[in-house]
Write a protein that holds these residues in place. Structure first.
Motif, PDB file in Angstrom:
ATOM      1  N   LEU A  78      60.514  26.609  -0.876  1.00  0.00           N
ATOM      2  CA  LEU A  78      60.782  27.916  -0.279  1.00  0.00           C
ATOM      3  C   LEU A  78      60.764  27.808   1.242  1.00  0.00           C
ATOM      4  N   GLU A  79      61.636  28.549   1.884  1.00  0.00           N
ATOM      5  CA  GLU A  79      61.568  28.710   3.330  1.00  0.00           C
ATOM      6  C   GLU A  79      60.616  29.873   3.594  1.00  0.00           C
ATOM      7  N   CYS A  80      59.664  29.664   4.489  1.00  0.00           N
ATOM      8  CA  CYS A  80      58.586  30.639   4.673  1.00  0.00           C
ATOM      9  C   CYS A  80      58.600  31.219   6.087  1.00  0.00           C
ATOM     10  N   HIS A  81      58.584  32.553   6.164  1.00  0.00           N
ATOM     11  CA  HIS A  81      58.648  33.232   7.455  1.00  0.00           C
ATOM     12  C   HIS A  81      57.577  34.319   7.534  1.00  0.00           C
ATOM     13  N   ILE A  82      57.025  34.483   8.721  1.00  0.00           N
ATOM     14  CA  ILE A  82      56.115  35.586   9.014  1.00  0.00           C
ATOM     15  C   ILE A  82      56.946  36.724   9.599  1.00  0.00           C
ATOM     16  N   VAL A  83      56.836  37.893   9.002  1.00  0.00           N
ATOM     17  CA  VAL A  83      57.558  39.077   9.477  1.00  0.00           C
ATOM     18  C   VAL A  83      56.522  40.150   9.745  1.00  0.00           C
TER      19      VAL A  83
END
Length: 301
Positions: free
Chosen positions: A166-171
């Motif tokens: 998975l590509e993981c991002h903080i939003v």
């Protein structure tokens, strides 16, 4: 062509939980019960309608319970987008920094009202809070970022997702100075957040949003927009997205995703989002997936 009906499992978790002390009404939902990890059991082939009232009682008893499709795998998902404050990080960043700088009471009151949904315009509430800390040294934020407490299981959860592809991002509605440090610590691919106005090393009382949100403050709509944009740019359908959050301004991105997870969330959020973690750490979500423990082992955390 005959379609095979979907089968669902109920994953119940809690400290010291086992098959032997599983509540009787839960045990009666399934013919096969497996202990999948310490404090975690899986009830296979459960009727979701029959389980719904039982899940409510389990949650009231301090247990975490989630209905998941049988055989669900973490590798079926391609994108994770998570809130930061009170989700990946155990506290509210701005409240803590403001308190340390002597602005705590006013900022905390506005924050709590916004997260409860009492203040509908999150952007306005953020402007009010940032205006209240005008003159605060930006070093207060960077110093906080070096020692901020992460939520239980946050690093294991994010790095396991990364290991699973998975590509993981903080939003987040938070700020560069903190989100950048969290992304490095947790191994996230990127972060998307608001920007503090800074002049001569101190806050000038203004705040703006990132370019990917058109310069608008990252609020409820902004979070969903950013997640949708991340997915669209990568050709990822909503059903292959996982989102996580705790507050009212996370609801829209939680509802957008194929799997939205309310983490230690406010009551109004829990009323809308069925997949919840209310007692345990973020990494307890790994037990929802047939391959979750495998990817945690591969991640080495």
């Amino acid at each position: 062509m005959t379609m095979t009906p979907l089968s669902y499992d109920l994953v119940i978790q809690g400290k010291d939980l086992s098959r032997s002390n599983l509540p009787a009404d839960a045990a009666g939902l399934a013919g096969f019960i497996a202990e999948i990890a310490p404090g975690a059991v899986r009830l296979e082939s459960v009727n979701p309608l029959t389980a719904e009232p039982v899940i409510g009682r389990l949650q009231e008893a301090g247990l975490d319970a989630a209905m998941v499709r049988h055989g669900l795998k973490l590798t079926e998902f391609r994108l994770l987008a998570s809130d930061l404050d009170s989700t990946l990080v155990a506290i509210e960043t701005l409240d803590t920094v403001a308190k340390n700088a002597g602005y705590g009471d006013t900022v905390a009151q506005v924050t709590e009202a916004a997260m409860r949904g009492d203040i509908k315009d999150y952007a306005e509430s953020l402007r009010l809070r940032i205006a209240a800390v005008k003159g605060c040294p930006v070093k207060a934020f960077t110093d906080f970022a070096e020692t901020m407490p992460y939520s239980l299981g946050a690093e294991r959860w994010v790095k396991s997702c990364r290991a699973a592809g998975l590509e993981c991002h903080i939003v987040t509605g938070g700020f560069d100075e903190v989100a950048a440090a969290a992304a490095v610590k947790l191994g996230a691919n990127g972060f998307h957040c608001n920007k503090l106005g800074i002049r001569d090393g101190v806050l000038d009382g203004t705040v703006t949003g990132p370019e990917e949100n058109g310069g608008k403050i990252v609020d409820s709509d902004g979070k969903r927009h950013i997640v949708e944009q991340l997915a669209a740019e990568r050709g990822i359908p909503a059903c292959d997205v996982i989102t996580m959050g705790d507050g009212w301004n996370d609801v829209k991105m939680l509802e957008y995703a194929g799997l939205g997870i309310a983490y230690h969330a406010k009551p109004r959020v829990r009323a809308l989002i069925p997949h919840q973690i209310n007692s345990l750490g973020l990494d307890s979500a790994l037990n929802w997936f047939a391959d979750g423990p495998y990817w945690a082992e591969r991640a080495g955390v």
